[in-house]
Scaffold this motif. Sequence first.
Motif, PDB file in Angstrom:
ATOM      1  N   ASN A  14       0.820  -1.209   0.000  1.00 22.76           N
ATOM      2  CA  ASN A  14       0.000   0.000   0.000  1.00 22.76           C
ATOM      3  C   ASN A  14       0.860   1.268   0.000  1.00 22.76           C
ATOM      4  OD1 ASN A  14       1.012  -0.067   2.554  1.00 22.76           O
ATOM      5  ND2 ASN A  14      -0.951   0.087   3.618  1.00 22.76           N
ATOM      6  N   TYR A  17      -0.733   3.849  -2.199  1.00 24.85           N
ATOM      7  CA  TYR A  17      -1.963   4.379  -1.585  1.00 24.85           C
ATOM      8  C   TYR A  17      -1.625   5.458  -0.559  1.00 24.85           C
ATOM      9  CZ  TYR A  17      -6.318   4.578   1.059  1.00 24.85           C
ATOM     10  OH  TYR A  17      -7.464   5.012   1.689  1.00 24.85           O
ATOM     11  N   GLU A  38      -9.572   3.114  -2.673  1.00 24.60           N
ATOM     12  CA  GLU A  38      -8.847   1.899  -3.054  1.00 24.60           C
ATOM     13  C   GLU A  38      -9.848   0.766  -3.205  1.00 24.60           C
ATOM     14  OE1 GLU A  38      -4.644  -0.216  -1.786  1.00 24.60           O
ATOM     15  OE2 GLU A  38      -6.036   0.342  -0.190  1.00 24.60           O
ATOM     16  N   ILE A  47      -6.247   2.216  -7.383  1.00 26.22           N
ATOM     17  CA  ILE A  47      -6.250   3.445  -6.595  1.00 26.22           C
ATOM     18  C   ILE A  47      -6.877   4.520  -7.472  1.00 26.22           C
ATOM     19  CG2 ILE A  47      -4.819   5.279  -5.601  1.00 26.22           C
ATOM     20  CD1 ILE A  47      -2.773   3.146  -4.862  1.00 26.22           C
TER      21      ILE A  47
END
Length: 303
Positions: A14, A17, A38, A47
Amino acid sequence: MLLLLSIGYTNTRNDMYYKFTQLCSYLKEKRVDAAIVESAVGQVNYIKCILKDTEENITFFNECKEFFYAYASNIIYEFISSEYEEKIIKKIVKDSYYYLENKEKTEIIKRCNSLMSGSGTFIAGGLISSISCKNSVIKKIQDYLDNNQEINIEGFVRFRLKNIMSELNVIVDKVVEDYVLEREYSEFIKLLKYFVDIQESKYEIVNIFIKDDSKYQITNEDDLDITDEFFEDFGLDTSGNMSHREDILISALITSSPLKIVIHGFENINFKESIDTLINIFGDRMILCSGCDKCKELVGLFM
């Protein structure tokens, strides 16, 4: 809601993100009501950066648009670098330099990755190649985002970055070349250290006085001028007209193997690499004088 950008990638990390979350937070500070979402479809993660669809937000976003896509391109590049470039580098090292020991391969891969991230030390040609490769990839991402709001990273790498292999090959070759030279230098220094250690010392102390034009005056432990004697086997022109004076100085010091070497007038030295070599060879036997009465007296003789 207005879609600003959608990124598809097959990875569970992640990092992207988090970085896009920071980007959206920055936009909010600029009064742009942006958000990040997400999601996942099968093995593909998405994303999505979205904008609240109001005239005010669109106006503010258009002012920040260039910054947004430039920053987004760098985030995407960092992901490509860590997920794809590192794997390609490992494959190049494994296939092209299979004869190296595993620890050497590991070190080379580490140096390549550091160079690509910008945290590595300078390597002639390698740094330029890595910057060129990085800029090339970022430019391709930016060009793509100029015309597309959606990007599938795996497809982008496969079809838009076909030349990345050849560019990374150049970088790996430069790193290996530098690594081999460094290793050979280290082995050579070890050999010279061994030679110096087993040599019988001709002098207890050698004082080397250097002016800014690299002329030398050498004295011994009794402060007697031994310049001509010190260089008699090397044909050094003590007037300073002979080239490669520093190489001959190193050779003379290795041959005579003094117990202590004191360099005076260090601030006038224009061959710092040679001094580093001497320190590597002689270790604690080398002293760089920071200024003494002899410096003021004998360096002045060259004026």
